[in-house]
Enzyme design. Structure first.
Site, PDB file in Angstrom:
ATOM      1  N   LYS A 162     -25.556  57.137  -5.405  1.00 53.69           N
ATOM      2  CA  LYS A 162     -25.898  57.511  -4.026  1.00 53.69           C
ATOM      3  C   LYS A 162     -24.817  57.040  -3.050  1.00 53.69           C
ATOM      4  O   LYS A 162     -24.365  57.808  -2.208  1.00 53.69           O
ATOM      5  CB  LYS A 162     -27.265  56.905  -3.673  1.00 53.69           C
ATOM      6  CG  LYS A 162     -27.758  57.255  -2.288  1.00 53.69           C
ATOM      7  CD  LYS A 162     -29.271  57.254  -2.220  1.00 53.69           C
ATOM      8  CE  LYS A 162     -29.875  55.871  -2.200  1.00 53.69           C
ATOM      9  NZ  LYS A 162     -29.727  55.187  -0.898  1.00 53.69           N
ATOM     10  N   GLY A 181     -30.659  55.238   5.435  1.00 57.25           N
ATOM     11  CA  GLY A 181     -29.922  54.243   6.198  1.00 57.25           C
ATOM     12  C   GLY A 181     -28.417  54.398   6.040  1.00 57.25           C
ATOM     13  O   GLY A 181     -27.649  54.193   6.984  1.00 57.25           O
ATOM     14  N   GLN A 189     -22.865  48.668   4.328  1.00 64.32           N
ATOM     15  CA  GLN A 189     -23.011  49.734   5.323  1.00 64.32           C
ATOM     16  C   GLN A 189     -22.297  49.358   6.618  1.00 64.32           C
ATOM     17  O   GLN A 189     -21.628  50.186   7.233  1.00 64.32           O
ATOM     18  CB  GLN A 189     -24.494  50.010   5.584  1.00 64.32           C
ATOM     19  CG  GLN A 189     -25.165  50.664   4.393  1.00 64.32           C
ATOM     20  CD  GLN A 189     -26.643  50.925   4.615  1.00 64.32           C
ATOM     21  OE1 GLN A 189     -27.211  50.514   5.618  1.00 64.32           O
ATOM     22  NE2 GLN A 189     -27.259  51.612   3.672  1.00 64.32           N
ATOM     23  N   ASP A 224     -30.290  46.419  -4.348  1.00 66.60           N
ATOM     24  CA  ASP A 224     -31.295  47.493  -4.431  1.00 66.60           C
ATOM     25  C   ASP A 224     -32.140  47.403  -5.703  1.00 66.60           C
ATOM     26  O   ASP A 224     -33.090  48.170  -5.877  1.00 66.60           O
ATOM     27  CB  ASP A 224     -30.605  48.862  -4.385  1.00 66.60           C
ATOM     28  CG  ASP A 224     -29.975  49.123  -3.015  1.00 66.60           C
ATOM     29  OD1 ASP A 224     -30.442  48.537  -2.024  1.00 66.60           O
ATOM     30  OD2 ASP A 224     -29.006  49.905  -2.954  1.00 66.60           O
ATOM     31  N   LYS A 255     -35.158  46.792   4.280  1.00 66.07           N
ATOM     32  CA  LYS A 255     -34.754  47.992   3.528  1.00 66.07           C
ATOM     33  C   LYS A 255     -35.706  49.142   3.875  1.00 66.07           C
ATOM     34  O   LYS A 255     -36.375  49.095   4.904  1.00 66.07           O
ATOM     35  CB  LYS A 255     -34.740  47.679   2.025  1.00 66.07           C
ATOM     36  CG  LYS A 255     -33.675  46.657   1.627  1.00 66.07           C
ATOM     37  CD  LYS A 255     -32.278  47.198   1.857  1.00 66.07           C
ATOM     38  CE  LYS A 255     -31.214  46.175   1.478  1.00 66.07           C
ATOM     39  NZ  LYS A 255     -29.866  46.614   1.883  1.00 66.07           N
TER      40      LYS A 255
END
Ligand code: S3P
Length: 437
Positions: free
Chosen positions: A20, A93, A168, A319, A346
């Site tokens: 992803k 996100g 991120q 994750d 999250k």
């Protein structure tokens, strides 16, 4: 509402969908390169499709071919244009935060929305540093989506030391630097996934990474960048493979090969931790694909031992904690985790949702502010309290973790809503059926 039940060992050979994180980045950098890029193995989950739709709405030509390769005709750095309507980031996100960075140095005014989960997640971690480039953000109260972004050209290059370990945030700042003259610098005291750095280099950006003796990384991007179109192959997502790794470890007699899984050290923490607990996971055929290390994983059912988890490992498996907690609940002895406050922001509050769901399936545990302490069941199957289904809270990884628990349960595990699984792993249930075929 859906119930997952024990259906025998997981066997055979499978492949999980594309990574992803890498898929988002491949689309974004291709959209900024001048010319035709091609992406094989792109994850066709809702999150990545949100990124594709947003880039398309801002002028990048993005098409899926019949053979499942994606072709992107990029517009050049700084070349994205004003979209005709709000950009809907759905549950993603990564789409929201990385695109905020990318657009901070574009001449656009963009309004960004998301679902209820995304609209409750903190955005100040990106809007604060990006505000220093000259971009302006008007957020909802609490610093969340929906928000309005006004990009700045020319933007000011910034130097920023990450206060939270977040790939991120790092990536958002680097992406803002692509259309900014001068050196954009991110200092990363705790290393996080480095897909952005690797791929920026692959697209020809002038980027260097220095690591000091304490392990602090300084990433410097010299802008503006001129990106060259690429052919990219996306490896299988280790975060998706994690569900099948744990399932094969905890379901008796399982013997499963998961091919083509990314094993980048900044993502592979779970593999080593499960091995440390006694999990039989063998890495085979290690190789490199598209600048990322990849292997086939041979996983066999194993009795697991509880473990005290070093918080330093957290970013490399951030994750994977929900499904790791399922493994810990099947281990012999206690598992202690700490330093995991990021899990509370999250797609859901993952410490709270996992604690509640595990208790509903017969597991004894203690929920602390920054982690869970889990009493392992020594391989004894989960037992659902029949009156209650597990609440997945718009969180794909909560839904998939309890689906895995269901495969090792006495009376099945019922989940109230499995639709969030489509954000990252559309064929999850098909693959379960295939491995239990
Ligand atoms: C991601 C970084 C991580 C991770 C998320 C994907 C990325 O988030 O949890 O699923 O692609 O950069 P943080 O940056 O918030 O740690």
């Amino acid at each position: 509402m859906q119930t997952f039940r024990a259906g025998g060992p997981l066997t055979g050979t499978i492949r999980v969908p594309g990574d992803k994180s890498i898929s988002h980045r491949a689309l974004m950098l291709s959209a900024l390169a001048i010319g035709r890029s091609q992406i094989a193995g792109l994850l066709e989950g809702e999150d990545v499709l949100s990124t594709a739709a947003a880039l398309h709405a801002m002028g990048a030509d993005i098409r899926r071919h019949d053979d499942a390769t994606w072709v992107v005709h990029g517009v050049g750095t700084g070349g994205l244009t004003q979209p005709g309507k709000a950009l809907d980031m759905g549950n993603s996100g990564t789409s929201a935060r990385l695109l905020m960075g990318l657009l901070a140095s574009h001449d656009v005014i963009v309004s960004m929305t998301g679902d209820a989960s995304l609209s409750s997640r903190p955005m100040a971690r990106v809007t604060d540093p990006l505000g220093k480039t000259g971009a302006e953000f008007t957020t909802s109260p609490g610093g969340t989506l929906p928000l309005m972004l006004r990009g700045m050209t020319p933007a000011v290059p910034i130097e920023y030391r990450l206060p939270v370990a977040s790939a991120q945030v790092k990536s958002a700042i680097l992406l803002a630097g692509l259309n900014t003259s001068g050196i954009t610098r991110v200092v990363e005291p705790i290393p996080t996934r480095d897909h952005s750095e690797r791929m920026l280099k692959g697209f020809g950006a002038d980027i260097d990474v220095e690591t000091d003796t304490n392990g602090v990384r300084t990433i410097s991007l010299h802008g503006p960048a001129e990106l060259q179109p690429q052919h990219i192959t996306v490896p299988g997502d280790p975060s998706s493979a994690a569900f099948f790794m744990v399932a094969a470890l905890i379901v008796p007699e399982s013997d499963l090969i998961i091919e083509n899984v990314g094993i980048n050290a900044t993502r592979a923490g779970l593999i080593g931790l499960l091995q440390q607990m006694g999990g039989q996971i063998e890495l085979q055929n290690e190789r490199e694909i598209g600048g990322e290390p990849v292997a086939d994983l041979h996983v066999r059912h194993s009795p697991l031992k509880g473990v005290a988890v070093d918080p330093a490992i957290a970013p490399s498996m951030i994750d994977e904690f929900p499904v790791f907690f399922i493994a810990a609940a099947m281990a012999d002895g206690q598992t202690v985790t700490s330093g995991l406050e990021e899990l509370r922001v999250k797609e859901s509050d993952r410490l709270a949702m996992m604690a509640k769901g595990l208790q509903q399936t017969g597991v004894e545990l203690q929920e602390n502010e920054d982690g869970l302490v889990i009493e392992g069941r020594s391989g004894k199957p989960f037992i659902s309290r029949l009156e209650s289904s597990i609440h997945s809270a718009l969180d794909h990884r909560i839904a998939m973790s309890f689906a895995v628990a269901g495969l090792a349960s006495e009376n099945g595990v019922t989940i109230d809503d499995v639709s969030p699984i489509a954000t990252s792993f559309p064929n999850f249930e098909t693959l379960i059926e295939q491995t239990q075929g």
